[in-house]
Design an enzyme around this catalytic site. Structure first.
Site, PDB file in Angstrom:
ATOM      1  N   ASP A  77      -4.134  -4.223  12.322  1.00 20.75           N
ATOM      2  CA  ASP A  77      -2.781  -3.977  12.855  1.00 20.75           C
ATOM      3  C   ASP A  77      -1.869  -5.189  12.661  1.00 20.75           C
ATOM      4  O   ASP A  77      -2.313  -6.244  12.179  1.00 20.75           O
ATOM      5  CB  ASP A  77      -2.864  -3.591  14.339  1.00 20.75           C
ATOM      6  CG  ASP A  77      -3.791  -4.527  15.099  1.00 20.75           C
ATOM      7  OD1 ASP A  77      -3.634  -5.745  14.929  1.00 20.75           O
ATOM      8  OD2 ASP A  77      -4.682  -4.055  15.838  1.00 20.75           O
TER       9      ASP A  77
ATOM     10  N   ASP B 164       6.064  -1.533   1.628  1.00 17.04           N
ATOM     11  CA  ASP B 164       5.769  -0.644   0.513  1.00 17.04           C
ATOM     12  C   ASP B 164       6.821   0.462   0.540  1.00 17.04           C
ATOM     13  O   ASP B 164       7.034   1.086   1.588  1.00 17.04           O
ATOM     14  CB  ASP B 164       4.366  -0.063   0.724  1.00 17.04           C
ATOM     15  CG  ASP B 164       3.618   0.135  -0.575  1.00 17.04           C
ATOM     16  OD1 ASP B 164       4.192   0.758  -1.475  1.00 17.04           O
ATOM     17  OD2 ASP B 164       2.467  -0.306  -0.669  1.00 17.04           O
TER      18      ASP B 164
ATOM     19  N   ASP C 175       6.273   2.059  -4.912  1.00 15.96           N
ATOM     20  CA  ASP C 175       5.133   2.922  -5.229  1.00 15.96           C
ATOM     21  C   ASP C 175       5.453   3.990  -6.281  1.00 15.96           C
ATOM     22  O   ASP C 175       6.483   4.667  -6.176  1.00 15.96           O
ATOM     23  CB  ASP C 175       4.721   3.630  -3.914  1.00 15.96           C
ATOM     24  CG  ASP C 175       3.467   4.445  -4.053  1.00 15.96           C
ATOM     25  OD1 ASP C 175       2.394   3.852  -4.199  1.00 15.96           O
ATOM     26  OD2 ASP C 175       3.560   5.695  -4.030  1.00 15.96           O
TER      27      ASP C 175
ATOM     28  N   GLU D 202       5.496  -0.614  -9.051  1.00 19.58           N
ATOM     29  CA  GLU D 202       4.232  -0.056  -9.555  1.00 19.58           C
ATOM     30  C   GLU D 202       4.627   0.923 -10.652  1.00 19.58           C
ATOM     31  O   GLU D 202       5.022   2.049 -10.374  1.00 19.58           O
ATOM     32  CB  GLU D 202       3.456   0.665  -8.451  1.00 19.58           C
ATOM     33  CG  GLU D 202       2.075   1.068  -8.957  1.00 19.58           C
ATOM     34  CD  GLU D 202       1.451   2.257  -8.219  1.00 19.58           C
ATOM     35  OE1 GLU D 202       0.223   2.330  -8.183  1.00 19.58           O
ATOM     36  OE2 GLU D 202       2.183   3.136  -7.723  1.00 19.58           O
TER      37      GLU D 202
ATOM     38  N   HIS E 238      -5.494  -2.304  -3.777  1.00 19.83           N
ATOM     39  CA  HIS E 238      -6.160  -1.312  -2.916  1.00 19.83           C
ATOM     40  C   HIS E 238      -6.526  -0.037  -3.676  1.00 19.83           C
ATOM     41  O   HIS E 238      -7.127   0.863  -3.084  1.00 19.83           O
ATOM     42  CB  HIS E 238      -5.237  -0.975  -1.757  1.00 19.83           C
ATOM     43  CG  HIS E 238      -3.994  -0.281  -2.213  1.00 19.83           C
ATOM     44  ND1 HIS E 238      -3.027  -0.919  -2.970  1.00 19.83           N
ATOM     45  CD2 HIS E 238      -3.575   0.998  -2.086  1.00 19.83           C
ATOM     46  CE1 HIS E 238      -2.081  -0.061  -3.268  1.00 19.83           C
ATOM     47  NE2 HIS E 238      -2.379   1.115  -2.746  1.00 19.83           N
ATOM     48  N   ASP E 239      -6.125   0.070  -4.934  1.00 19.22           N
ATOM     49  CA  ASP E 239      -6.443   1.264  -5.734  1.00 19.22           C
ATOM     50  C   ASP E 239      -7.553   0.989  -6.736  1.00 19.22           C
ATOM     51  O   ASP E 239      -7.854   1.840  -7.568  1.00 19.22           O
ATOM     52  CB  ASP E 239      -5.204   1.714  -6.528  1.00 19.22           C
ATOM     53  CG  ASP E 239      -4.137   2.282  -5.630  1.00 19.22           C
ATOM     54  OD1 ASP E 239      -4.484   2.821  -4.567  1.00 19.22           O
ATOM     55  OD2 ASP E 239      -2.948   2.189  -5.992  1.00 19.22           O
TER      56      ASP E 239
HETATM   57  C1  NOJ Z   1      -0.004   4.412  -5.623  1.00 20.06           C
HETATM   58  C2  NOJ Z   1      -0.639   3.810  -4.402  1.00 20.06           C
HETATM   59  O1  NOJ Z   1      -0.957   2.478  -4.678  1.00 20.06           O
HETATM   60  C3  NOJ Z   1      -1.828   4.657  -4.072  1.00 20.06           C
HETATM   61  O2  NOJ Z   1      -2.649   4.073  -3.093  1.00 20.06           O
HETATM   62  C4  NOJ Z   1      -1.337   6.008  -3.670  1.00 20.06           C
HETATM   63  O3  NOJ Z   1      -2.452   6.861  -3.499  1.00 20.06           O
HETATM   64  C5  NOJ Z   1      -0.393   6.626  -4.700  1.00 20.06           C
HETATM   65  N1  NOJ Z   1       0.527   5.693  -5.281  1.00 20.06           N
HETATM   66  C6  NOJ Z   1       0.425   7.722  -4.075  1.00 20.06           C
HETATM   67  O4  NOJ Z   1       1.380   7.173  -3.215  1.00 20.06           O
END
Ligand code: NOJ
Length: 556
Positions: free
Chosen positions: A29, A98, A200, A257, A329-330
């Protein structure tokens, strides 16, 4: 290239859910983040990107926003957010949120109102279509599997578009009223003192219209969305408008991104006066990926890694600044992905860090990267939370892999690898929470944790501190930040080397990306070993013998 305030900085991504839990509910948090600001300062971080903390059902862990103007109670309150901004400012740190505006959540009031009245104002905020003779408007496959169309709740004859999960309906950027809502929201946050945003999935805001089918690539009859993106033109009009109406007025920092941009787009996107300040370099993370799924991916080798880094460096040249990442994180943990199996050690982790952080561009460190956090060994699909992994597991099974094989693929690629709790110490749950963590911690926390590394001058963590300090060292900053990146010995197997050259100095970064020693003869006089991931460097005049996974930064 115009110089900007953020060029000399070091950026860091926090995945709030897994960073630090202050109240024992098992979820990280904002108060947890505030308590770690001094730690981040010690690491040399200036810019912090928070993955989404807005109200969300967390179907895609916050990338499905149900209220852009509020903090999800699981992460804290608006007062906590304001305190974080103020505490960061005191430390001369900058906070990014974000910006997720390709889609919202199906629990956002806009979507609820669209369901009540699909022909009304809010229906036009989304892409809502009629089923024609029971057929979908087009055959695109969503990023998380299955068709992009889902029946509109309460209207069996209609469907809505979602290029990601069905709980993430796409916003209709063609509608100027929707765009106004978004700009108002962005400015509201910037007025609060945010430094900017990570943006994003932004390329998806422009669809090739009217909807049409593309050639299917599997027996589900669906086609990869990239085929549509290739044909979509005009995203720049939206992006330029967004920049002018929001970011430009605040000199905000924005990191896009951006996947699937068109050749030649770089100057428009991140050149002087571009749509964004910077965008991430995904050239390494995307290596070997297949439209067919994770099971068909090719594993990257050290030579591929080097070549992909240099390809990006050549492409960007002096146009602007890319943001360099090892992971996010992806992605799985970079050390488990870019270092061959069985060779992951503190030394090889430091080599990877050197190779990446010394590139031209803005380094973005992902939480835990600085202590060398590794992939988790997931052995059962029940351990997985991430929707992308759940889909890819099914894709592997459908392609004929056994459950064990499919699990191996899922474990290697899973986004959950990067989402296990930060390993603060060797106490229960790695010191992340006093409760039960929402995602189990990696059992290797007894071996890999910040507390032990903080006390060890040779740790991966202390090495990252040296790298960030070098970027800020007045003697080298000009070269490390702005120096040209010139690849060297590109034909050498398992060697990654490049110069960073400014009018003031020349640095030579060399990494022996293998366990066997390797010898190189440098053309210039070696003036100084600026950084070394091992205690010594074997040298005979201009001939250097680098030990396995040795990495050095030399002044020549
Ligand atoms: C990219 C993000 O980094 C990812 O975590 C997300 O699942 C997709 N965009 C959809 O927002």
């Amino acid at each position: 290239m115009e110089r900007k305030w953020w060029h000399k900085k070091v950026a860091y991504q926090i995945y709030p859910k897994s960073f630090c839990d202050s109240n024992g509910d098992g979820i990280g948090d904002l108060r947890g983040i505030i308590s770690k600001l001094d730690y981040l300062k010690e690491l040399g971080v200036d810019i912090i990107w928070l993955s989404p903390i807005y109200c969300s059902p967390l179907a895609d862990q916050g990338y499905d926003i149900s209220d852009y103007y509020n903090i999800d109670p699981r992460f804290g309150t608006m007062e906590d957010m304001e305190e974080l901004l103020a505490e960061a400012k005191k430390r001369d740190m900058h906070i990014l949120m974000d910006l997720v505006v390709n889609h919202c959540s199906d629990e956002h009031e806009w979507f609820k109102k669209a369901c009540e009245d699909p022909d009304g104002k809010y229906g036009k905020y989304f892409y809502i279509k009629d089923y024609k003779d029971g057929k979908l408007p087009c055959n695109w496959r969503s990023y998380f599997g299955g068709p992009v169309w889902e029946p509109l709740p309460g209207h069996p004859d209609k469907c809505y578009l979602h290029v990601f999960h069905k709980k993430q309906p796409d916003l209709n950027w063609e509608n100027p009223e929707l765009r106004e809502e978004i700009y108002t929201m962005i400015n509201w946050w910037l007025d609060k003192g945010l430094a900017g945003f990570r943006i994003d999935a932004i390329i998806n805001i422009k669809k090739a219209l009217p909807f049409k089918d593309y050639p299917a690539d599997r027996d589900d009859g669906l086609a990869p969305i990239q085929l549509m993106l290739k044909e979509a033109t005009g995203v720049g009009e939206f992006l330029g408008e967004m920049r002018d109406r929001t970011f430009a007025k605040y000199d905000a920092f924005t990191a896009g991104e951006v996947f699937d941009e068109k050749p030649g787009d770089l100057p428009l996107f991140i050149g002087d006066g571009g749509y964004f300040s910077t965008m991430f370099d995904f050239n390494e993370t995307t290596f070997g990926k297949s439209d067919l799924g994770w099971y068909a991916a090719t594993r990257i080798t050290p030579d591929d890694y080097r070549n992909r880094c240099f390809e990006s460096q050549r492409k960007i040249g002096d146009i602007g600044f890319l943001s360099n990442i090892i992971e996010n994180h992806d992605e799985p943990r970079g050390v488990s992905f870019y270092i061959p199996d069985g060779e992951v050690t503190p030394t090889s982790k430091k080599l990877l860090a050197t190779m990446n952080v010394m590139l031209r561009g803005l380094p973005f460190i992902y939480q835990g990267q600085e202590i060398g956090m590794e992939n988790m060994e997931f052995t059962s699909i029940d351990q997985i939370d991430d929707i992308a992994t759940l889909d890819e597991y099914e894709v592997s099974i459908k392609a004929g892999l056994t459950p064990e094989e499919a699990m191996k693929v899922a474990s290697l690629h899973s986004r959950d690898n990067a989402r296990t709790p930060f390993q603060w110490n060797d106490k229960a749950h790695a010191g992340f929470t006093t409760g039960t963590p929402w995602l189990t911690e990696n059992p290797n926390y007894t071996r890999i944790n910040l507390e032990s590394q903080r006390n060890d001058p040779d740790s991966v963590y202390q090495y990252y501190r040296k790298l960030t300090a070098l970027r800020k060292n007045p003697e080298y900053a000009e070269t490390v930040v702005y120096g040209e990146c010139i690849p060297a010995w590109e034909d050498r197997h398992n060697l990654m080397a490049y110069y960073r050259k400014s009018s003031e100095k020349t640095l030579l970064v060399i990494g022996n990306y293998q366990t066997e020693p390797q010898t190189v003869t440098i053309p210039q006089e070696l003036k100084k070993v600026v950084l070394n991931n091992l205690p010594t460097l074997v040298r005979d005049g201009k001939t250097l013998t680098l030990a396995g996974y040795q990495a050095v930064v030399l002044e020549v």
